[in-house]
Design a protein around this motif. Structure first.
Motif, PDB file in Angstrom:
ATOM      1  N   GLU A  16       0.833  -1.209   0.000  1.00  0.00           N
ATOM      2  CA  GLU A  16       0.000   0.000   0.000  1.00  0.00           C
ATOM      3  C   GLU A  16       0.865   1.256   0.000  1.00  0.00           C
ATOM      4  OE1 GLU A  16      -3.256   2.346   2.836  1.00  0.00           O
ATOM      5  OE2 GLU A  16      -2.482   0.380   3.442  1.00  0.00           O
ATOM      6  N   TYR A  17       1.923   1.248   0.817  1.00  0.00           N
ATOM      7  CA  TYR A  17       2.812   2.416   0.895  1.00  0.00           C
ATOM      8  C   TYR A  17       3.466   2.708  -0.460  1.00  0.00           C
ATOM      9  CZ  TYR A  17       6.882   5.261   2.099  1.00  0.00           C
ATOM     10  OH  TYR A  17       7.838   6.254   2.140  1.00  0.00           O
ATOM     11  N   VAL A  18       3.948   1.658  -1.130  1.00  0.00           N
ATOM     12  CA  VAL A  18       4.612   1.839  -2.426  1.00  0.00           C
ATOM     13  C   VAL A  18       3.646   2.445  -3.441  1.00  0.00           C
ATOM     14  CG1 VAL A  18       5.673   0.645  -4.385  1.00  0.00           C
ATOM     15  CG2 VAL A  18       6.316   0.025  -2.046  1.00  0.00           C
ATOM     16  N   ILE A  19       2.403   1.966  -3.454  1.00  0.00           N
ATOM     17  CA  ILE A  19       1.411   2.488  -4.406  1.00  0.00           C
ATOM     18  C   ILE A  19       1.117   3.954  -4.124  1.00  0.00           C
ATOM     19  CG2 ILE A  19      -0.994   2.316  -5.169  1.00  0.00           C
ATOM     20  CD1 ILE A  19      -0.759  -0.731  -4.729  1.00  0.00           C
ATOM     21  N   GLU A  20       0.875   4.290  -2.865  1.00  0.00           N
ATOM     22  CA  GLU A  20       0.545   5.683  -2.509  1.00  0.00           C
ATOM     23  C   GLU A  20       1.702   6.628  -2.811  1.00  0.00           C
ATOM     24  OE1 GLU A  20      -2.349   6.801   0.635  1.00  0.00           O
ATOM     25  OE2 GLU A  20      -1.522   5.035   1.626  1.00  0.00           O
ATOM     26  N   GLU A  21       2.911   6.227  -2.434  1.00  0.00           N
ATOM     27  CA  GLU A  21       4.071   7.089  -2.655  1.00  0.00           C
ATOM     28  C   GLU A  21       4.379   7.251  -4.138  1.00  0.00           C
ATOM     29  OE1 GLU A  21       6.462   8.894  -0.373  1.00  0.00           O
ATOM     30  OE2 GLU A  21       4.363   8.888   0.235  1.00  0.00           O
ATOM     31  N   THR A  22       4.216   6.174  -4.906  1.00  0.00           N
ATOM     32  CA  THR A  22       4.453   6.267  -6.353  1.00  0.00           C
ATOM     33  C   THR A  22       3.467   7.228  -6.991  1.00  0.00           C
ATOM     34  OG1 THR A  22       5.251   3.982  -6.386  1.00  0.00           O
ATOM     35  CG2 THR A  22       4.638   4.950  -8.502  1.00  0.00           C
ATOM     36  N   LEU A  23       2.214   7.155  -6.567  1.00  0.00           N
ATOM     37  CA  LEU A  23       1.201   8.060  -7.099  1.00  0.00           C
ATOM     38  C   LEU A  23       1.515   9.499  -6.726  1.00  0.00           C
ATOM     39  CD1 LEU A  23      -1.463   8.063  -8.700  1.00  0.00           C
ATOM     40  CD2 LEU A  23      -2.675   7.888  -6.534  1.00  0.00           C
ATOM     41  N   ARG A  24       2.022   9.695  -5.531  1.00  0.00           N
ATOM     42  CA  ARG A  24       2.343  11.043  -5.061  1.00  0.00           C
ATOM     43  C   ARG A  24       3.540  11.629  -5.807  1.00  0.00           C
ATOM     44  NH1 ARG A  24       5.493  13.594  -1.266  1.00  0.00           N
ATOM     45  NH2 ARG A  24       6.507  11.666  -0.612  1.00  0.00           N
ATOM     46  N   LYS A  25       4.499  10.782  -6.163  1.00  0.00           N
ATOM     47  CA  LYS A  25       5.766  11.275  -6.717  1.00  0.00           C
ATOM     48  C   LYS A  25       5.825  11.244  -8.245  1.00  0.00           C
ATOM     49  CE  LYS A  25       8.617  10.137  -2.694  1.00  0.00           C
ATOM     50  NZ  LYS A  25       9.805   9.395  -2.215  1.00  0.00           N
ATOM     51  N   THR A  26       4.863  10.601  -8.892  1.00  0.00           N
ATOM     52  CA  THR A  26       4.881  10.512 -10.356  1.00  0.00           C
ATOM     53  C   THR A  26       4.011  11.612 -10.950  1.00  0.00           C
ATOM     54  OG1 THR A  26       5.119   8.110 -10.200  1.00  0.00           O
ATOM     55  CG2 THR A  26       4.494   9.006 -12.343  1.00  0.00           C
ATOM     56  N   LYS A  27       4.577  12.344 -11.878  1.00  0.00           N
ATOM     57  CA  LYS A  27       3.823  13.420 -12.528  1.00  0.00           C
ATOM     58  C   LYS A  27       2.855  12.839 -13.560  1.00  0.00           C
ATOM     59  CE  LYS A  27       4.374  17.704 -15.181  1.00  0.00           C
ATOM     60  NZ  LYS A  27       5.322  18.634 -15.847  1.00  0.00           N
ATOM     61  N   VAL A  28       1.582  13.154 -13.399  1.00  0.00           N
ATOM     62  CA  VAL A  28       0.560  12.665 -14.325  1.00  0.00           C
ATOM     63  C   VAL A  28       0.630  13.480 -15.614  1.00  0.00           C
ATOM     64  CG1 VAL A  28      -1.912  12.313 -14.696  1.00  0.00           C
ATOM     65  CG2 VAL A  28      -0.933  11.969 -12.425  1.00  0.00           C
ATOM     66  N   ILE A  29       0.577  12.778 -16.739  1.00  0.00           N
ATOM     67  CA  ILE A  29       0.570  13.455 -18.036  1.00  0.00           C
ATOM     68  C   ILE A  29      -0.787  13.245 -18.711  1.00  0.00           C
ATOM     69  CG2 ILE A  29       3.055  13.161 -18.341  1.00  0.00           C
ATOM     70  CD1 ILE A  29       2.411  10.853 -20.288  1.00  0.00           C
ATOM     71  N   GLU A  30      -1.059  14.062 -19.699  1.00  0.00           N
ATOM     72  CA  GLU A  30      -2.289  13.898 -20.468  1.00  0.00           C
ATOM     73  C   GLU A  30      -2.173  12.659 -21.352  1.00  0.00           C
ATOM     74  OE1 GLU A  30      -5.066  16.310 -23.733  1.00  0.00           O
ATOM     75  OE2 GLU A  30      -3.337  17.286 -22.787  1.00  0.00           O
ATOM     76  N   ILE A  31      -3.196  11.824 -21.309  1.00  0.00           N
ATOM     77  CA  ILE A  31      -3.193  10.584 -22.083  1.00  0.00           C
ATOM     78  C   ILE A  31      -3.975  10.781 -23.380  1.00  0.00           C
ATOM     79  CG2 ILE A  31      -3.914   8.169 -22.131  1.00  0.00           C
ATOM     80  CD1 ILE A  31      -1.648   8.690 -20.175  1.00  0.00           C
ATOM     81  N   ASN A  32      -3.267  10.632 -24.508  1.00  0.00           N
ATOM     82  CA  ASN A  32      -3.917  10.755 -25.816  1.00  0.00           C
ATOM     83  C   ASN A  32      -3.845   9.476 -26.641  1.00  0.00           C
ATOM     84  OD1 ASN A  32      -4.681  13.593 -25.676  1.00  0.00           O
ATOM     85  ND2 ASN A  32      -2.482  14.006 -25.741  1.00  0.00           N
ATOM     86  N   ASN A  33      -2.902   8.596 -26.280  1.00  0.00           N
ATOM     87  CA  ASN A  33      -2.710   7.394 -27.084  1.00  0.00           C
ATOM     88  C   ASN A  33      -2.008   6.321 -26.254  1.00  0.00           C
ATOM     89  OD1 ASN A  33       0.100   8.175 -27.100  1.00  0.00           O
ATOM     90  ND2 ASN A  33      -0.390   9.573 -28.778  1.00  0.00           N
ATOM     91  N   LEU A  34      -1.778   5.180 -26.878  1.00  0.00           N
ATOM     92  CA  LEU A  34      -1.128   4.060 -26.194  1.00  0.00           C
ATOM     93  C   LEU A  34       0.271   4.418 -25.724  1.00  0.00           C
ATOM     94  CD1 LEU A  34      -1.016   1.065 -25.347  1.00  0.00           C
ATOM     95  CD2 LEU A  34      -0.304   0.532 -27.686  1.00  0.00           C
ATOM     96  N   GLU A  35       1.012   5.132 -26.550  1.00  0.00           N
ATOM     97  CA  GLU A  35       2.381   5.499 -26.181  1.00  0.00           C
ATOM     98  C   GLU A  35       2.417   6.320 -24.896  1.00  0.00           C
ATOM     99  OE1 GLU A  35       6.374   7.565 -28.180  1.00  0.00           O
ATOM    100  OE2 GLU A  35       4.444   7.629 -29.222  1.00  0.00           O
ATOM    101  N   ASP A  36       1.462   7.234 -24.735  1.00  0.00           N
ATOM    102  CA  ASP A  36       1.394   8.037 -23.508  1.00  0.00           C
ATOM    103  C   ASP A  36       1.196   7.141 -22.285  1.00  0.00           C
ATOM    104  OD1 ASP A  36       1.666  10.399 -24.919  1.00  0.00           O
ATOM    105  OD2 ASP A  36      -0.489  10.764 -25.037  1.00  0.00           O
ATOM    106  N   ILE A  37       0.315   6.155 -22.403  1.00  0.00           N
ATOM    107  CA  ILE A  37       0.045   5.238 -21.293  1.00  0.00           C
ATOM    108  C   ILE A  37       1.299   4.443 -20.943  1.00  0.00           C
ATOM    109  CG2 ILE A  37      -1.305   3.245 -20.530  1.00  0.00           C
ATOM    110  CD1 ILE A  37      -3.564   4.218 -22.355  1.00  0.00           C
TER     111      ILE A  37
END
Length: 379
Positions: free
Chosen positions: A338-359
């Motif tokens: 749980e800690y790894v998931i929460e911290e990863t979400l907190r520290k990873t910058k979300v980008i706009e998803i337009n296609n498979l490559e973005d994902i």
């Protein structure tokens, strides 16, 4: 009758092996291709049962030879190339994790029917998949998960009367372990699921209910249903697979054995079949319990994170994959997932998803962040 051609993606996993069991009794499908990451040692035995196979693909191998196979595909794009060369074939996607998303995308772009056991395709790429299905109306998706297969049947019975969908949940191997003991739990204890025989990741996800949050999101896309109209019911025996609430306050449910070959069969044939390999079934006492959010904090968190931003799911999935690998290797504790998931979400910058490559790029970035967090935990 002309037999349908079938490509089996993920032949070495639990769903893949059970699909092969079913196909041994089959005269409707011609299995023409199989794919996996590296499990080459199983190929000859499969060829003995299915001489119709002309294509084999391995995404994790750079060299492989087999004089019994006409077409061999190797490397990162091996599975995609095999799909491209087999237009018109039905694609059974039994890959685990984000690896299955590109397969689903390619199959839809090929106007193929996709029999989907890879829940990440919709959990991570649901908006993209929905868009592609509109652009490629000849393509289709049919679910294999036991809960979604059950819902598919129930919805067909009472489509106009349904008020709410209910997905059942066993709670996994740790449902009765005292909360204070969870930090000392070992992987072999988590992998001892009381009802199902499954792969390592999904079995551990059952114990955190990450998989159930994913299944709710998947049902949202599959059945075009609001998340508010999808509930989860804890059910110890895993004999009730799903239910629907109807307008008159009655319910319909599918009850049956914990046997994935039944939903696989329904996806293949679109009707109920009698097969020798199905488990015998005798109904037992049925027990239910309320969702314990102290035991399963990730369930509501993931639903809320999805509602905040759909792109969050690529981060959550990547972090979950890396955390489970580390837990199985005894590098981190069960509660550290749980800690790894929460911290990863907190520290990873979300980008706009337009296609498979973005994902895929966002997922890769999240994997790197998660591994850094895991490294710090090990220190």
């Amino acid at each position: 009758m002309m037999r349908k051609k079938l490509l089996l993606m993920g032949f070495s996993g639990s769903i893949g092996k059970q699909t092969l069991d079913l196909l041994k009794e089959d005269d409707e499908y011609e299995l023409v291709g199989i794919a996996a990451n590296t499990s080459y040692y199983e190929v000859d035995q499969i060829l003995d049962s299915f001489p119709s196979i002309t294509s084999v693909a391995f995404s994790g191998l750079s060299s492989y030879e087999n004089s019994r196979v006409k077409n061999i595909y190797l490397g990162d794009n091996a599975l995609l190339k095999m799909i491209e060369d087999n237009k018109g074939a039905v694609i059974l996607n039994a890959l685990v994790g984000i690896a299955g998303l590109a397969i689903t995308v390619k199959a839809i772009e090929n106007n193929s029917e996709v029999l989907l056991a890879n829940k990440e395709s919709l959990v991570i790429g649901g908006d993209l998949i929905k868009k592609l299905l509109i652009e490629h109306p000849k393509a289709s998706i049919f679910p294999i998960d036991s809960e979604h297969s059950a819902l598919q049947k129930l919805i067909c019975c009472e489509k106009e009367s349904i008020e709410k969908l209910v997905i059942t949940c066993s709670g996994g191997a740790l449902r009765d372990v005292p909360l204070e003991n969870l930090k000392n739990i070992k992987a072999e204890e988590v992998l001892a699921h009381p009802n199902w025989q499954m792969g390592k990741r999904i079995t551990i996800d059952c114990a955190t209910l990450v998989n159930k949050a994913f299944e709710v999101i998947e049902a949202h896309y599959l059945f075009d249903t609001s998340l508010d109209n999808i509930e989860v019911l804890m059910h110890d025996e895993s004999q009730i697979h799903s239910l629907v609430f109807l307008k008159d306050n009655s319910m319909l449910a599918e009850i049956g054995p914990s046997d994935m070959r039944i939903p696989i069969s329904y996806a293949l044939y679109k009707k109920r079949m009698k097969k020798k390999c199905f488990k015998n079934f005798k109904i037992t006492d049925l027990h239910f319990r309320k969702m314990d959010l102290k035991r399963y904090p990730l369930f509501n968190k993931i639903i809320n994170w999805y509602n905040e931003c759909h792109a969050n799911m690529a981060i959550i999935n990547a972090a979950d994959e890396e955390a489970i690998k580390a837990f199985v290797q005894d590098k981190i504790s069960f509660i550290d997932i749980e800690y790894v998931i929460e911290e990863t979400l907190r520290k990873t910058k979300v980008i706009e998803i337009n296609n498979l490559e973005d994902i895929l790029n966002l997922s890769l970035e999240a994997s790197n962040v998660a591994n850094n967090i895991i490294s710090n935990l090990i220190k």
